[in-house]
Design a protein around this motif. Structure first.
Motif, PDB file in Angstrom:
ATOM      1  N   MET A  46       8.764 -16.049 -23.239  1.00  0.00           N
ATOM      2  CA  MET A  46       9.830 -17.168 -23.001  1.00  0.00           C
ATOM      3  C   MET A  46      11.339 -16.742 -22.797  1.00  0.00           C
ATOM      4  O   MET A  46      11.962 -17.040 -21.923  1.00  0.00           O
ATOM      5  CB  MET A  46       9.682 -18.267 -23.887  1.00  0.00           C
ATOM      6  CG  MET A  46       8.440 -19.140 -24.025  1.00  0.00           C
ATOM      7  SD  MET A  46       7.913 -19.787 -22.374  1.00  0.00           S
ATOM      8  CE  MET A  46       9.065 -21.354 -22.463  1.00  0.00           C
ATOM      9  N   TYR A  47      11.701 -15.722 -23.543  1.00  0.00           N
ATOM     10  CA  TYR A  47      12.990 -15.001 -23.528  1.00  0.00           C
ATOM     11  C   TYR A  47      13.066 -14.165 -22.313  1.00  0.00           C
ATOM     12  O   TYR A  47      14.262 -14.482 -21.560  1.00  0.00           O
ATOM     13  CB  TYR A  47      13.017 -14.252 -24.820  1.00  0.00           C
ATOM     14  CG  TYR A  47      14.717 -13.499 -24.813  1.00  0.00           C
ATOM     15  CD1 TYR A  47      15.518 -14.272 -25.432  1.00  0.00           C
ATOM     16  CD2 TYR A  47      14.629 -12.154 -24.146  1.00  0.00           C
ATOM     17  CE1 TYR A  47      16.925 -13.547 -25.425  1.00  0.00           C
ATOM     18  CE2 TYR A  47      16.149 -11.674 -23.988  1.00  0.00           C
ATOM     19  CZ  TYR A  47      17.094 -12.455 -24.679  1.00  0.00           C
ATOM     20  OH  TYR A  47      18.396 -11.707 -24.705  1.00  0.00           O
ATOM     21  N   ALA A  48      11.841 -13.544 -21.809  1.00  0.00           N
ATOM     22  CA  ALA A  48      12.000 -12.965 -20.608  1.00  0.00           C
ATOM     23  C   ALA A  48      11.955 -13.698 -19.291  1.00  0.00           C
ATOM     24  O   ALA A  48      12.804 -13.462 -18.250  1.00  0.00           O
ATOM     25  CB  ALA A  48      10.596 -12.253 -20.360  1.00  0.00           C
ATOM     26  N   GLN A  56      13.279  -7.757 -16.178  1.00  0.00           N
ATOM     27  CA  GLN A  56      13.271  -6.454 -15.304  1.00  0.00           C
ATOM     28  C   GLN A  56      13.023  -5.248 -16.111  1.00  0.00           C
ATOM     29  O   GLN A  56      12.237  -4.385 -15.783  1.00  0.00           O
ATOM     30  CB  GLN A  56      14.528  -6.292 -14.620  1.00  0.00           C
ATOM     31  CG  GLN A  56      14.590  -7.264 -13.407  1.00  0.00           C
ATOM     32  CD  GLN A  56      13.778  -7.028 -12.418  1.00  0.00           C
ATOM     33  OE1 GLN A  56      13.090  -8.253 -12.199  1.00  0.00           O
ATOM     34  NE2 GLN A  56      13.537  -6.071 -11.765  1.00  0.00           N
ATOM     35  N   LEU A  57      13.686  -5.299 -17.474  1.00  0.00           N
ATOM     36  CA  LEU A  57      13.318  -4.135 -18.312  1.00  0.00           C
ATOM     37  C   LEU A  57      11.620  -3.991 -18.643  1.00  0.00           C
ATOM     38  O   LEU A  57      11.345  -2.866 -18.976  1.00  0.00           O
ATOM     39  CB  LEU A  57      14.055  -4.519 -19.685  1.00  0.00           C
ATOM     40  CG  LEU A  57      14.199  -3.332 -20.712  1.00  0.00           C
ATOM     41  CD1 LEU A  57      15.616  -3.705 -21.538  1.00  0.00           C
ATOM     42  CD2 LEU A  57      13.109  -3.593 -21.718  1.00  0.00           C
ATOM     43  N   LEU A  58      11.176  -5.253 -18.935  1.00  0.00           N
ATOM     44  CA  LEU A  58       9.586  -5.235 -19.468  1.00  0.00           C
ATOM     45  C   LEU A  58       8.841  -4.747 -18.223  1.00  0.00           C
ATOM     46  O   LEU A  58       7.748  -3.995 -18.411  1.00  0.00           O
ATOM     47  CB  LEU A  58       9.312  -6.658 -19.779  1.00  0.00           C
ATOM     48  CG  LEU A  58       9.853  -7.301 -21.077  1.00  0.00           C
ATOM     49  CD1 LEU A  58       8.999  -8.735 -21.349  1.00  0.00           C
ATOM     50  CD2 LEU A  58       9.730  -6.437 -22.247  1.00  0.00           C
ATOM     51  N   VAL A  63       2.822  -0.226 -21.455  1.00  0.00           N
ATOM     52  CA  VAL A  63       1.888  -0.854 -21.962  1.00  0.00           C
ATOM     53  C   VAL A  63       2.489  -2.332 -22.658  1.00  0.00           C
ATOM     54  O   VAL A  63       3.445  -2.098 -23.131  1.00  0.00           O
ATOM     55  CB  VAL A  63       0.941  -0.260 -23.048  1.00  0.00           C
ATOM     56  CG1 VAL A  63       0.019  -1.200 -23.960  1.00  0.00           C
ATOM     57  CG2 VAL A  63      -0.052   0.854 -22.206  1.00  0.00           C
ATOM     58  N   ILE A  64       1.886  -3.406 -22.441  1.00  0.00           N
ATOM     59  CA  ILE A  64       2.429  -4.430 -22.952  1.00  0.00           C
ATOM     60  C   ILE A  64       1.228  -5.167 -23.723  1.00  0.00           C
ATOM     61  O   ILE A  64       0.099  -5.429 -23.026  1.00  0.00           O
ATOM     62  CB  ILE A  64       2.921  -5.378 -22.055  1.00  0.00           C
ATOM     63  CG1 ILE A  64       4.303  -4.867 -21.459  1.00  0.00           C
ATOM     64  CG2 ILE A  64       3.524  -6.831 -22.709  1.00  0.00           C
ATOM     65  CD1 ILE A  64       5.072  -5.765 -20.582  1.00  0.00           C
ATOM     66  N   GLU A 169      13.917  -2.829 -27.086  1.00  0.00           N
ATOM     67  CA  GLU A 169      13.682  -2.627 -25.828  1.00  0.00           C
ATOM     68  C   GLU A 169      14.854  -1.674 -24.999  1.00  0.00           C
ATOM     69  O   GLU A 169      14.597  -1.037 -24.217  1.00  0.00           O
ATOM     70  CB  GLU A 169      12.796  -3.680 -24.937  1.00  0.00           C
ATOM     71  CG  GLU A 169      11.625  -3.927 -25.534  1.00  0.00           C
ATOM     72  CD  GLU A 169      11.806  -4.753 -26.685  1.00  0.00           C
ATOM     73  OE1 GLU A 169      10.670  -4.753 -27.638  1.00  0.00           O
ATOM     74  OE2 GLU A 169      12.685  -5.739 -27.097  1.00  0.00           O
ATOM     75  N   LYS A 170      15.926  -2.432 -25.258  1.00  0.00           N
ATOM     76  CA  LYS A 170      17.103  -1.883 -24.539  1.00  0.00           C
ATOM     77  C   LYS A 170      17.187  -0.456 -25.135  1.00  0.00           C
ATOM     78  O   LYS A 170      17.600   0.412 -24.300  1.00  0.00           O
ATOM     79  CB  LYS A 170      18.522  -2.615 -24.911  1.00  0.00           C
ATOM     80  CG  LYS A 170      18.363  -4.302 -24.299  1.00  0.00           C
ATOM     81  CD  LYS A 170      19.344  -5.022 -24.700  1.00  0.00           C
ATOM     82  CE  LYS A 170      19.531  -6.342 -23.762  1.00  0.00           C
ATOM     83  NZ  LYS A 170      20.478  -7.060 -24.187  1.00  0.00           N
TER      84      LYS A 170
END
Length: 245
Positions: A46-48, A56-58, A63-64, A169-170
């Motif tokens: 939801m944040y994404a 875009q970062l994801l 792998v997710i 992640e950043k």
């Protein structure tokens, strides 16, 4: 092993069982390939969807994993079921076991100082085959080049980053832009669970997919965060209707 990506609200999840995922990841580690692991739950999805830069970062993740049971339910609603839930905590422990067996170099980054110190002590006891090349708490600025270079200089095969999303992640992306190789995984609050500072749900709750409910009982302050789950399911049903048109 077939690994068809599953699209859930614009986030592409890997459709692998945990053993298959560990095998894939260790092959990449042994081949010195850069590997970026995201363990995503409905809150992250939801944040994404509300933050384009994070979405875009994801897309740069190797792998997710489907960390939350809500992701599994969402995949079934959309008619593209994910074969197995792979929690960040369980995946981290499996990677510890592999690192122990193969004497890999490991760096732990994140959590409060007292927690990361406990994690360091426990890791040395539990996995004596691991070469622990560094630990650092999570209280630093993302622009802090000193921490970044400390991890780079360690030549770690695996880096476990518990800074919470989106911060971890950043940082991982910054690191992998400069690193030559290495597996880097965002683990949220897994150091707290590993050290016992935060108790993990009993096995029965985990088996019944009620881990979220146990955590809510233990930490009522999480209630507002939990409200994202019904919002996520509404968005999934809307996506299902959109796809069927």
């Amino acid at each position: 092993m077939e690994n068809k990506k599953i699209n859930i609200l614009n986030v592409l999840f890997d459709n692998l069982k945990q053993k298959e995922m560990v095998a894939l990841l260790m092959k990449r580690v042994n081949n010195k390939q850069k590997t970026f692991i995201v363990t995503a739950n409905p809150e992250i999805v939801m944040y994404a969807n509300h933050h384009q830069s994070y979405r875009q970062l994801l897309k740069q993740a190797t792998v997710i994993t489907a960390d939350g049971i809500g992701i599994i339910k969402g995949s079934k609603i959309l008619g593209t079921p994910i074969v197995e839930r792979v929690t960040g905590y369980d995946l981290m422990l499996d990677l510890f076991k592999e690192a122990n067996r193969l004497n890999k170099r490991v760096y732990l980054l994140g959590a409060r100082q007292e927690v990361i110190a406990l994690a360091e002590q426990k890791l040395k006891q539990d996995y004596p085959g691991i070469v622990l090349v560094g630990v650092h708490n999570g209280y630093f600025d993302l622009a802090d080049e000193e921490v970044l270079h400390d991890v780079l200089d360690s030549k770690a095969d695996m880096v476990f980053v518990g800074l919470g999303f989106p911060r971890q992640e950043k940082w991982i992306l910054q690191y992998l832009e400069k690193a030559d190789s290495g597996l880097v995984m965002g683990i949220g609050g897994a150091f707290d669970a590993y050290t016992g500072v935060v108790k993990r749900a009993p096995a029965l709750f985990i088996k019944m997919n009620l881990e979220w409910f146990y955590r809510l009982i233990k930490q009522p302050s999480r209630f507002r965060r939990m409200l994202v789950l019904p919002k996520f399911l509404v968005a999934v049903y809307q996506e299902k209707n959109h796809r069927s048109k």
